[in-house]
Design a protein around this motif. Sequence first.
Motif, PDB file in Angstrom:
ATOM      1  N   ASP A 186      49.288  36.626  14.295  1.00 25.70           N
ATOM      2  CA  ASP A 186      50.457  36.146  14.104  1.00 25.70           C
ATOM      3  C   ASP A 186      51.046  36.207  12.672  1.00 25.70           C
ATOM      4  OD1 ASP A 186      52.689  34.711  14.568  1.00 25.70           O
ATOM      5  OD2 ASP A 186      51.770  32.702  14.195  1.00 25.70           O
ATOM      6  N   TRP A 193      45.524  35.019  17.312  1.00 25.88           N
ATOM      7  CA  TRP A 193      45.629  34.885  18.523  1.00 25.88           C
ATOM      8  C   TRP A 193      44.896  35.534  19.477  1.00 25.88           C
ATOM      9  CZ3 TRP A 193      51.771  35.061  19.635  1.00 25.88           C
ATOM     10  CH2 TRP A 193      52.283  34.223  19.101  1.00 25.88           C
ATOM     11  N   ASN A 247      48.865  28.550  21.358  1.00 24.92           N
ATOM     12  CA  ASN A 247      49.954  28.829  20.681  1.00 24.92           C
ATOM     13  C   ASN A 247      51.080  29.295  21.804  1.00 24.92           C
ATOM     14  OD1 ASN A 247      49.384  31.374  22.478  1.00 24.92           O
ATOM     15  ND2 ASN A 247      48.439  32.520  20.747  1.00 24.92           N
ATOM     16  N   GLY A 253      44.761  29.752  19.623  1.00 26.21           N
ATOM     17  CA  GLY A 253      45.054  30.332  18.105  1.00 26.21           C
ATOM     18  C   GLY A 253      44.192  29.627  17.352  1.00 26.21           C
TER      19      GLY A 253
END
Length: 285
Positions: A186, A193, A247, A253
């Motif tokens: 990310d 992720w 996430n 995440g």
Amino acid sequence: MTEGLLVFQSDFGINDGAVSAMHGVANSVKRGLPLFDLTHQIPQYNIWEASYRLLQTINYWPSDTVFVSIVDPGVGSDRRSVVVKTVKDQYIVTPDNGTLTHVNRFIGIKEVREIDESKNRLPKSGESHTFHGRDIFAYTGARLAAGEISLEDIGPSIPLSLIVELPLKETIIEDNCITGVIDVIDRPFGNLWTNIRRLQFKQLDVTYGDAFEVSLTIDGELVYEGIVTYGRSFAAAGIGEALMYVNSLDNIGIALNQGSFADTYQVLTGSSTEITIRKAAIAIN
């Protein structure tokens, strides 16, 4: 199809005129065609990330949106150029090199057409073989979005089973432990992720504030091992501390609050980077 929106994605960056040239081609097809950019910052030649960014985005766009995705290390070779129609009646114009992997697996594709380049190619570009993003994909995508051509005008139908797919690893849950992979970073924040779905994670009987043993390996080599708190948001951890969260794609995440987990531990993406999560025997104070 009725007139749609046109969304571009590439690994071109924005330091030269490549993206502008594609926008220019689209406006030459139809002045004022609604143009948008998903991203042009995909790492060069990273087909995996191109595939994932489509998955990240496509659900939030209406039907008849046309996505033009160009991460094309095989440009000018014998790889196919295709247009696909998703189960949500959106279109993706792209080289058939694995870019469609995540959309096909997690959203669904109902039709594939190979681009007939004798009909769907920017006029007077036939001697150029290194910028298909402009000459084939942007031109075809713009004509499709403008309603000048239909899917049937693209070229011959081909079986969905023939499209190129990248290998995906399935999440494994056993002995109160869940194992997955790091799908993507990310950026620019550097959060990891994973492919672990929230509902899969919840099979471990989790509550906000619980502590988990987390380990990361790249090609079998351990790069991180630690105790991580599961929190609702980044504020659940102190600055520089690790946390686990759900996430925006409803997957798990891993982050460092106000830091880059990916850069700190030099984490890569894809099936070679494995993450293992197990409920910790101790709580974090």
